[in-house]
Design a protein around this motif. Structure first.
Motif, PDB file in Angstrom:
ATOM      1  N   PHE A  22       1.937  -7.436   3.597  1.00  0.00           N
ATOM      2  CA  PHE A  22       2.975  -7.332   4.619  1.00  0.00           C
ATOM      3  C   PHE A  22       3.513  -5.919   4.734  1.00  0.00           C
ATOM      4  O   PHE A  22       3.896  -5.474   5.824  1.00  0.00           O
ATOM      5  N   ILE A  23       3.552  -5.198   3.625  1.00  0.00           N
ATOM      6  CA  ILE A  23       4.082  -3.832   3.606  1.00  0.00           C
ATOM      7  C   ILE A  23       2.931  -2.848   3.631  1.00  0.00           C
ATOM      8  O   ILE A  23       2.244  -2.634   2.627  1.00  0.00           O
ATOM      9  N   GLY A  24       2.671  -2.241   4.781  1.00  0.00           N
ATOM     10  CA  GLY A  24       1.634  -1.232   4.869  1.00  0.00           C
ATOM     11  C   GLY A  24       0.233  -1.807   4.825  1.00  0.00           C
ATOM     12  O   GLY A  24       0.012  -3.010   4.961  1.00  0.00           O
ATOM     13  N   GLU A  25      -0.744  -0.937   4.608  1.00  0.00           N
ATOM     14  CA  GLU A  25      -2.156  -1.311   4.535  1.00  0.00           C
ATOM     15  C   GLU A  25      -2.599  -1.322   3.077  1.00  0.00           C
ATOM     16  O   GLU A  25      -2.271  -0.415   2.316  1.00  0.00           O
ATOM     17  N   THR A  26      -3.360  -2.336   2.698  1.00  0.00           N
ATOM     18  CA  THR A  26      -3.764  -2.489   1.305  1.00  0.00           C
ATOM     19  C   THR A  26      -5.186  -3.023   1.222  1.00  0.00           C
ATOM     20  O   THR A  26      -5.607  -3.843   2.040  1.00  0.00           O
ATOM     21  N   ASN A  27      -5.921  -2.551   0.215  1.00  0.00           N
ATOM     22  CA  ASN A  27      -7.224  -3.124  -0.123  1.00  0.00           C
ATOM     23  C   ASN A  27      -7.029  -4.180  -1.200  1.00  0.00           C
ATOM     24  O   ASN A  27      -6.283  -3.963  -2.165  1.00  0.00           O
ATOM     25  N   PHE A  28      -7.700  -5.328  -1.063  1.00  0.00           N
ATOM     26  CA  PHE A  28      -7.639  -6.388  -2.063  1.00  0.00           C
ATOM     27  C   PHE A  28      -9.021  -6.561  -2.665  1.00  0.00           C
ATOM     28  O   PHE A  28      -9.978  -6.908  -1.958  1.00  0.00           O
ATOM     29  N   LEU A  29      -9.120  -6.325  -3.961  1.00  0.00           N
ATOM     30  CA  LEU A  29     -10.409  -6.354  -4.649  1.00  0.00           C
ATOM     31  C   LEU A  29     -10.401  -7.446  -5.699  1.00  0.00           C
ATOM     32  O   LEU A  29      -9.658  -7.370  -6.686  1.00  0.00           O
ATOM     33  N   ARG A  30     -11.228  -8.485  -5.492  1.00  0.00           N
ATOM     34  CA  ARG A  30     -11.327  -9.591  -6.436  1.00  0.00           C
ATOM     35  C   ARG A  30     -12.367  -9.250  -7.486  1.00  0.00           C
ATOM     36  O   ARG A  30     -13.494  -8.866  -7.159  1.00  0.00           O
TER      37      ARG A  30
END
Length: 339
Positions: free
Chosen positions: A200-208
């Motif tokens: 929700f806050i800014g852009e983020t990469n999610f790495l599982r």
């Protein structure tokens, strides 16, 4: 208070003001319980998005209205109105009607009227949403100046992440009626506790990635060893549960470097480059197909092209393990939401 539409921000604000009745719980202002008081007896005042100015009254008369309803002495009202006009820098427009003012000026009148009664807390329900971008940013600075000048606590509702980060001293991020995380703007941005907050806050990469628990060092905490495709093993603080032996790691695009850095946490192939002026938006595809967004500053654009193989570097602190979604959707745990 920050969150998407329908998450409960305005309902909570209206509950503080006494415009909604609680089904359960209490509202304390300091050590005083105020939810048992009638709305007009609570030491709070509200500024609405619509301004709610009286069109037939002048600027000065709008500011004086609340004081007149309390039957304050005439000299006190005159003094207080002038103080408010000076505070919001509208002294020269005291005799104008609201229709003769711009949107930003009307908003300042609404603020002056709310502050005239010297509330202990000022509640603001998305008061800048109706303004254009340039005017909204100007009013953000104006609100911060007013808060610093008066010393009154402002409780500000918004769904605009940039607005919350630029204005707030403390931010509560709401999700489905609950505060998902409470902290300073830096804590919310740099140390999100859940995927919802990070996304929700800014852009983020999610790495599982699979995660191996490591024993705690002397007087230390448990750690997690993670290894992403093409990267070196990275040891992170075990700040979240890993019920299935995996963890989601969040990392901001601007915290990733394509040049040598402290931790080579992954590698892959560039699939897309988009020039944005201030930076180059680079999409890197890892061996397992995961796409990672990277923002590359101008000095490091040379030599980058689609199909180029690159390594991804970041400081360990930029790699943030997140609370699993199943935990995030339940009631907030004590270590996830600050008191």
């Amino acid at each position: 208070m920050l969150g998407p539409s329908g998450c409960g921000k305005t309902t909570l604000l209206r509950s503080i003001a006494g415009l909604e009745t609680l089904d359960d719980g209490e509202i304390l202002l300091g050590s005083r319980r105020i939810d048992t008081l009638a709305p007009h007896d609570r030491p709070v005042n509200t500024v609405f998005q619509s301004y709610a100015l009286f069109p037939h009254l002048t600027v000065a008369e709008n500011i004086a209205f609340g004081l007149q309803m309390e039957r304050r002495p005439k000299t006190e009202i005159q003094t207080r109105v002038q103080e408010m006009l000076d505070l919001v820098q509208l002294s020269e427009m005291a005799n104008r009607k609201p229709e003769q003012l711009s949107g930003g000026q009307q908003q300042r009148v609404a603020l002056a009227r709310a502050l005239a009664k010297q509330p202990e807390v000022l509640l603001l329900d998305e008061p800048l949403a109706a303004l254009d971008l340039k005017l909204r940013r100007g009013m953000q600075s104006e609100l911060k100046r007013l808060q610093r000048t008066t010393g009154i606590t402002f409780v500000f509702v918004t769904h605009d992440q940039e607005e919350a980060l630029s204005m707030g001293d403390r931010i509560a991020v709401f999700n489905q009626g609950r505060p998902e995380q409470i902290g300073t703007p830096e804590e919310i941005y740099e140390k999100p506790v859940s995927r919802f907050v990070a996304d929700f806050i800014g852009e983020t990469n999610f790495l599982r990635t699979p995660a191996t628990r490591l024993p705690a060092e002397a007087e230390g905490e448990e750690r997690l060893r993670v290894e992403l495709p093409g990267g070196d093993p990275v040891v992170l603080p075990k700040t979240v549960p890993t019920p299935d032996g995996t963890v989601t790691v969040a990392v901001r695009p601007e915290r990733i470097s394509l040049t040598a850095g402290p931790e080579r946490f992954a590698s892959g192939t560039i699939s897309k480059l988009v020039y944005m002026g201030t930076d180059l938006r680079c999409t890197v595809v890892l061996e397992d197909g995961t796409e990672v967004s990277v923002r590359v500053p101008p000095p490091f654009h040379d030599g980058l092209h689609p199909e180029a193989e690159v390594s991804l570097f970041a400081e360990t602190a930029a790699l943030r393990p997140l609370v699993p979604e199943s935990t995030s959707a339940s009631a907030p745990a004590p270590d996830r939401v600050a008191p």
